[in-house]
Design a protein around this motif. Structure first.
Motif, PDB file in Angstrom:
ATOM      1  N   SER A  87       0.942  -0.978   0.296  1.00 51.59           N
ATOM      2  CA  SER A  87      -0.673  -0.263  -0.301  1.00 51.59           C
ATOM      3  C   SER A  87       0.771   1.423   0.238  1.00 51.59           C
ATOM      4  CB  SER A  87      -1.399   0.139   1.186  1.00 51.59           C
ATOM      5  OG  SER A  87      -0.602   0.589   2.649  1.00 51.59           O
ATOM      6  N   ILE A  88       1.949   1.292   0.933  1.00 54.19           N
ATOM      7  CA  ILE A  88       2.545   3.070   0.633  1.00 54.19           C
ATOM      8  C   ILE A  88       3.304   2.206  -0.662  1.00 54.19           C
ATOM      9  CG2 ILE A  88       5.593   3.137   1.236  1.00 54.19           C
ATOM     10  CD1 ILE A  88       4.278   1.839   4.006  1.00 54.19           C
ATOM     11  N   LEU A  89       3.951   1.068  -1.289  1.00 55.28           N
ATOM     12  CA  LEU A  89       4.239   1.765  -2.443  1.00 55.28           C
ATOM     13  C   LEU A  89       3.910   1.832  -4.295  1.00 55.28           C
ATOM     14  CD1 LEU A  89       6.846  -1.571  -2.961  1.00 55.28           C
ATOM     15  CD2 LEU A  89       7.437   0.972  -3.349  1.00 55.28           C
ATOM     16  N   ASP A  90       2.052   1.452  -3.525  1.00 53.57           N
ATOM     17  CA  ASP A  90       0.913   2.477  -4.740  1.00 53.57           C
ATOM     18  C   ASP A  90       0.987   3.575  -4.292  1.00 53.57           C
ATOM     19  OD1 ASP A  90       0.326  -0.279  -5.509  1.00 53.57           O
ATOM     20  OD2 ASP A  90      -0.869  -1.027  -3.853  1.00 53.57           O
ATOM     21  N   PHE A  91       0.706   4.026  -3.235  1.00 51.52           N
ATOM     22  CA  PHE A  91       0.346   5.225  -2.650  1.00 51.52           C
ATOM     23  C   PHE A  91       1.718   5.750  -3.265  1.00 51.52           C
ATOM     24  CE2 PHE A  91       1.570   8.748   0.493  1.00 51.52           C
ATOM     25  CZ  PHE A  91       0.583  10.014   0.554  1.00 51.52           C
ATOM     26  N   VAL A  92       3.090   5.475  -3.299  1.00 48.83           N
ATOM     27  CA  VAL A  92       4.018   6.696  -4.003  1.00 48.83           C
ATOM     28  C   VAL A  92       4.229   6.276  -5.314  1.00 48.83           C
ATOM     29  CG1 VAL A  92       6.910   5.532  -3.702  1.00 48.83           C
ATOM     30  CG2 VAL A  92       5.963   5.603  -1.935  1.00 48.83           C
ATOM     31  N   ALA A  93       3.535   5.108  -5.888  1.00 48.65           N
ATOM     32  CA  ALA A  93       3.542   4.904  -7.407  1.00 48.65           C
ATOM     33  C   ALA A  93       2.776   6.341  -8.162  1.00 48.65           C
ATOM     34  CB  ALA A  93       2.612   4.073  -7.853  1.00 48.65           C
ATOM     35  N   THR A  94       1.660   7.301  -6.923  1.00 50.97           N
ATOM     36  CA  THR A  94       1.980   8.264  -7.379  1.00 50.97           C
ATOM     37  C   THR A  94       2.902   9.575  -8.009  1.00 50.97           C
ATOM     38  OG1 THR A  94       1.738   9.193  -5.840  1.00 50.97           O
ATOM     39  CG2 THR A  94      -0.737   8.920  -6.443  1.00 50.97           C
ATOM     40  N   MET A  95       3.992   8.624  -8.416  1.00 55.53           N
ATOM     41  CA  MET A  95       5.233   9.479  -8.483  1.00 55.53           C
ATOM     42  C   MET A  95       5.459  10.309 -10.447  1.00 55.53           C
ATOM     43  SD  MET A  95       8.077   9.863  -6.109  1.00 55.53           S
ATOM     44  CE  MET A  95       8.900   7.994  -6.881  1.00 55.53           C
ATOM     45  N   GLU A  96       5.061   8.859 -10.578  1.00 58.56           N
ATOM     46  CA  GLU A  96       4.681   8.061 -12.251  1.00 58.56           C
ATOM     47  C   GLU A  96       4.101   9.258 -12.892  1.00 58.56           C
ATOM     48  OE1 GLU A  96       4.111   4.293 -12.330  1.00 58.56           O
ATOM     49  OE2 GLU A  96       5.303   3.807 -10.851  1.00 58.56           O
ATOM     50  N   GLN A  97       2.818   9.721 -12.392  1.00 53.04           N
ATOM     51  CA  GLN A  97       1.724  11.140 -13.301  1.00 53.04           C
ATOM     52  C   GLN A  97       2.702  11.883 -14.436  1.00 53.04           C
ATOM     53  OE1 GLN A  97      -0.682  11.784  -9.932  1.00 53.04           O
ATOM     54  NE2 GLN A  97      -1.078  10.114  -9.902  1.00 53.04           N
ATOM     55  N   VAL A  98       4.156  12.623 -13.211  1.00 54.45           N
ATOM     56  CA  VAL A  98       5.089  13.346 -13.721  1.00 54.45           C
ATOM     57  C   VAL A  98       5.860  12.915 -14.581  1.00 54.45           C
ATOM     58  CG1 VAL A  98       5.659  15.321 -12.669  1.00 54.45           C
ATOM     59  CG2 VAL A  98       3.541  14.840 -11.747  1.00 54.45           C
ATOM     60  N   ASP A  99       6.288  13.545 -15.854  1.00 54.79           N
ATOM     61  CA  ASP A  99       7.431  13.505 -16.426  1.00 54.79           C
ATOM     62  C   ASP A  99       8.299  14.336 -15.280  1.00 54.79           C
ATOM     63  OD1 ASP A  99       8.776  13.209 -18.277  1.00 54.79           O
ATOM     64  OD2 ASP A  99       8.054  14.508 -19.850  1.00 54.79           O
ATOM     65  N   THR A 100       9.519  13.805 -15.457  1.00 55.46           N
ATOM     66  CA  THR A 100      10.710  14.127 -15.055  1.00 55.46           C
ATOM     67  C   THR A 100      11.858  14.191 -16.358  1.00 55.46           C
ATOM     68  OG1 THR A 100      10.733  12.412 -13.938  1.00 55.46           O
ATOM     69  CG2 THR A 100       9.781  14.583 -12.606  1.00 55.46           C
ATOM     70  N   HIS A 101      11.284  14.451 -17.268  1.00 59.43           N
ATOM     71  CA  HIS A 101      12.037  14.470 -18.283  1.00 59.43           C
ATOM     72  C   HIS A 101      13.641  14.393 -18.103  1.00 59.43           C
ATOM     73  CE1 HIS A 101      14.776  11.675 -21.547  1.00 59.43           C
ATOM     74  NE2 HIS A 101      14.086  13.335 -22.276  1.00 59.43           N
TER      75      HIS A 101
ATOM     76  N   LEU B 294      11.369  15.035  -8.421  1.00 60.18           N
ATOM     77  CA  LEU B 294      10.286  15.788  -8.057  1.00 60.18           C
ATOM     78  C   LEU B 294       9.978  16.771  -6.813  1.00 60.18           C
ATOM     79  CD1 LEU B 294       8.232  12.429  -7.741  1.00 60.18           C
ATOM     80  CD2 LEU B 294       8.005  14.542  -9.439  1.00 60.18           C
ATOM     81  N   ARG B 295      11.484  15.996  -5.831  1.00 59.95           N
ATOM     82  CA  ARG B 295      11.740  17.547  -5.336  1.00 59.95           C
ATOM     83  C   ARG B 295      12.026  18.755  -5.078  1.00 59.95           C
ATOM     84  NH1 ARG B 295      16.282  15.632  -0.482  1.00 59.95           N
ATOM     85  NH2 ARG B 295      15.969  17.432   0.977  1.00 59.95           N
ATOM     86  N   ARG B 296      12.622  18.588  -6.406  1.00 62.76           N
ATOM     87  CA  ARG B 296      13.274  19.723  -7.140  1.00 62.76           C
ATOM     88  C   ARG B 296      12.196  20.612  -7.619  1.00 62.76           C
ATOM     89  NH1 ARG B 296      17.698  21.934  -8.380  1.00 62.76           N
ATOM     90  NH2 ARG B 296      18.904  20.039  -8.408  1.00 62.76           N
ATOM     91  N   LEU B 297      10.877  19.894  -8.007  1.00 64.21           N
ATOM     92  CA  LEU B 297      10.014  20.975  -9.229  1.00 64.21           C
ATOM     93  C   LEU B 297       9.081  21.181  -7.681  1.00 64.21           C
ATOM     94  CD1 LEU B 297       8.097  17.721 -11.505  1.00 64.21           C
ATOM     95  CD2 LEU B 297       9.536  19.918 -12.122  1.00 64.21           C
TER      96      LEU B 297
ATOM     97  N   THR C  22       1.879  19.868  -4.539  1.00 59.35           N
ATOM     98  CA  THR C  22       1.681  19.118  -3.075  1.00 59.35           C
ATOM     99  C   THR C  22       1.156  18.536  -3.336  1.00 59.35           C
ATOM    100  OG1 THR C  22       0.978  22.004  -2.553  1.00 59.35           O
ATOM    101  CG2 THR C  22       0.233  20.428  -1.341  1.00 59.35           C
ATOM    102  N   ALA C  23       0.523  17.796  -4.102  1.00 59.31           N
ATOM    103  CA  ALA C  23       0.092  16.228  -4.047  1.00 59.31           C
ATOM    104  C   ALA C  23       1.251  15.111  -3.970  1.00 59.31           C
ATOM    105  CB  ALA C  23      -1.006  15.914  -4.536  1.00 59.31           C
ATOM    106  N   LEU C  24       2.145  16.099  -3.946  1.00 61.57           N
ATOM    107  CA  LEU C  24       3.266  15.098  -4.680  1.00 61.57           C
ATOM    108  C   LEU C  24       4.439  14.714  -3.805  1.00 61.57           C
ATOM    109  CD1 LEU C  24       3.786  15.790  -8.296  1.00 61.57           C
ATOM    110  CD2 LEU C  24       3.695  13.856  -7.732  1.00 61.57           C
ATOM    111  N   ALA C  25       4.093  15.837  -2.861  1.00 63.72           N
ATOM    112  CA  ALA C  25       4.917  16.297  -1.927  1.00 63.72           C
ATOM    113  C   ALA C  25       4.968  15.067  -0.604  1.00 63.72           C
ATOM    114  CB  ALA C  25       4.900  17.096  -0.374  1.00 63.72           C
ATOM    115  N   VAL C  26       4.482  13.903  -0.070  1.00 62.50           N
ATOM    116  CA  VAL C  26       3.851  13.009   0.740  1.00 62.50           C
ATOM    117  C   VAL C  26       4.399  11.398   0.052  1.00 62.50           C
ATOM    118  CG1 VAL C  26       2.380  11.943   2.108  1.00 62.50           C
ATOM    119  CG2 VAL C  26       1.941  14.125   1.811  1.00 62.50           C
TER     120      VAL C  26
END
Lengths: 95, 486
Positions: free
Chosen positions: A33-47, B381-384, B302-306
């Motif tokens: 459940s923590i890794l699922d939560f963390v996976a929201t990071m993938e929504q952003v393009d950080t190329h 993301l930390r940078r963003l 903001t929603a990405l911080a946690v």
């Protein structure tokens, strides 16, 4: 990201953590459940974004390679679980 | 005269200077209060009465000899994360239950040198990992406003002790909100400085790129006094900043005229308790009456911080906590079969469930093949997130909003669900990722429980934040309220 029983056992081994057999399913559930939560990071393009390691982007400060501290072995070993003749004792490593 | 335990640090310092009472009398009065009330709160892990009285006598002698500084003889409590020579430093963990530190943290050394008197070491979430103080090996701390609720965490013992008047002021540490969130839930003022302003030497490491120590007191003025004595360059901390210490008290009275207060729309949306929102709106209205100008701003990430934090912090924690190996200090299992068994069982027995979860998440995120997907992604993301603040501070001087989405929650309410617990830090965590200073101060109540207003500033704007809070506290009396029954 769903972790199974073997994943949890492997991660616990890498982290050198003994965990009870019966608590493995709970760890699998919680860690997943923590890794699922963390996976929201993938929504952003950080190329093209540069990673940030230090909040102020400062480099590590260096100092002269000179002795500044003296370690008092007796004081440090007074809090060790097992010592003998100034040595830390651990189970036999080489047969 | 106000009872001694009801006096602020500023009042106590003045009383000691005038000779109204001695440090020994003051210390005895506070030790008696701890003995009388702390069994209901569990805010202290160790009470160091003998050492406190010794320090108090020394402070009184220094004063008699004309060598007293501004804080000489004023008592405080240290979070049990700061190493104290010759005294157990547990970090809230079974792992360090018998650890007698061979050295002092720089923060402890500085405050000792300032003549302050340590009453004891306060309870905390194990290794500062938690938002409710329920992960402590020494049992949960209770919130003095309602002992069925949590005080917040991880500096919950410091917050509860200050709120219940069992210490005039205390130290805390903040990796993702651990000073501000308990300060909000217990109705006190707490400041997390800019990363690098206070030395991390001897402060047991959790996530080294985020950890920062700060003061937890009843007022901004008290926090300014303590921060001035805590801050400063320390060559023993490789990330300590080599810059002069600001005078945090000099600008407390600066008027707020024209101060632009940024209100991030993301802090006032879904998930914010309605009563908390009402209190925050009223606090902002008060700041406007004092001359500040509210400005709408946005912190889009903001929603990405946690989620970002729950990669960065566990990764760093898994590395930092690898030092606990059962060999040199800390808990060791009985009769290990071999070296691997020694490591595994010592760590398995010494760490609690939340610490183990975080070590495992961090180990996984750093393991071969996953580094780019987790740690590197999180650092980008930390940078963003940091850039969001940079853009916001082009439009405003200070950012204001809630510290926590709800007032204190009930003991056990979130203990079984790590992700729900993590979201109690939704408004505080981004600040640590960016390394910015921020404080929480009491702004009102929701159903009898305190609500905190958070103020976030640009790098090195601690004096500004404390000044805004001080002006607010001169116009309001929320910070003077103390819980019934203590």
């Amino acid at each position: 990201m769903s972790l199974n029983r073997e994943d949890v056992v492997k991660i616990a081994h890498l982290a050198r953590l003994a965990i009870d057999e019966q608590s493995v399913p709970e760890y699998a559930r919680n860690l997943s459940s923590i890794l699922d939560f963390v996976a929201t990071m993938e929504q952003v393009d950080t190329h093209a974004i540069a990673p940030m390691a230090h909040p102020l982007d400062l480099a590590q400060r260096l100092r002269a390679d000179a002795v500044t501290e003296e370690v008092d072995r007796e004081t440090c070993q007074a809090i060790a679980p097992q010592v003998e003749a100034g040595l830390y004792l651990v189970p036999k490593v080489i047969e | 005269m106000k009872e001694l335990h009801q006096q602020s640090v500023a009042e106590l310092a003045a009383g000691l200077a005038r000779g109204d009472f001695s440090s020994v009398e003051l210390t005895e009065a506070l030790l008696a209060r701890i003995a009388q009330h702390d069994d209901r709160l569990n805010s202290y892990i160790s009470v160091t009465a003998e050492r406190a009285l010794e320090q108090a006598r020394a402070a009184d002698s220094a004063r008699a000899a004309g060598q007293a500084g501004p804080l000489t003889g004023v008592p405080l409590a240290h979070k049990d994360i700061f190493c104290t020579r010759g005294i157990r430093t547990s970090c809230g963990s079974k792992m360090l239950d018998t650890f007698i530190s061979p050295y002092d943290a720089t923060v402890v050394e500085r405050l000792d040198r300032a003549g302050m008197v340590m009453l004891g070491k306060t309870n905390m979430d194990e290794f500062a990992m938690g938002s409710s103080n329920e992960t402590s090996f020494y049992g949960p701390v209770r919130n003095p406003w309602d002992t069925e609720t949590v005080p917040g965490g991880s500096s919950g013992g410091s917050a509860a002790a200050v709120a219940a008047r069992l210490a005039p002021i205390a130290t805390g540490t903040d990796t993702g909100g651990s000073i501000r969130q308990p300060a909000a839930l217990c109705g006190i003022t707490g400041l997390k400085p800019t990363y690098g302003v206070v030395s991390r030497y001897g402060m047991i490491a959790f996530a080294s790129s985020l950890d920062q120590a700060g003061p937890m007191g009843r007022s901004a003025e008290d926090c300014a006094l303590l921060l001035g004595a805590m801050a400063g360059f320390d060559e023993r901390d490789s990330t300590s900043l080599d810059r002069p210490v600001d005078d945090y008290t000099a600008t407390l009275e600066t008027p707020l005229d024209g101060l632009r207060i940024g209100l991030p729309q993301e802090f006032f949306g879904d998930g914010l308790d309605g009563e908390v929102a009402r209190v925050i709106d009223e606090a902002v209205a008060e700041l406007r009456r004092l001359g500040a100008e509210p400005v709408e701003i946005s912190l889009p990430n903001t929603a990405l911080a946690v989620p970002t934090y729950y990669v960065v912090a566990p990764a760093e924690c898994s590395s930092n906590l690898s030092r606990f190996d059962g060999v040199r200090f800390g808990h060791r299992c009985d009769a290990p079969r071999d070296l691997e068994d020694l490591y595994k069982r010592s760590r398995g027995e010494g760490f609690g469930a939340e610490v183990k979860r975080r070590i495992m998440i961090g180990t996984y995120a750093l393991s071969s093949g996953y580094y780019d997907a987790y740690y590197l992604k999180a650092q980008k993301l930390r940078r963003l997130i940091s850039d969001d603040f940079r853009a916001a501070f082009a439009q405003c001087d200070v950012i204001a909003g809630p510290t926590a989405p709800t007032p204190a929650f009930r003991l056990g309410e979130k203990a079984d669900d790590p992700v729900t617990m993590y979201l109690s830090d939704i408004y505080t965590i981004a600040v640590n990722l960016a390394g910015l200073p921020a404080l929480s101060m009491p702004a009102g109540f929701s159903q009898g429980l305190p609500v905190g207003l958070q103020l976030i500033g640009n790098y090195f704007s601690e004096a500004r934040l404390l000044g805004v809070a001080h002006r607010y506290q001169q116009a309001t009396d929320w910070h003077t309220r103390s819980p019934d029954g203590f």
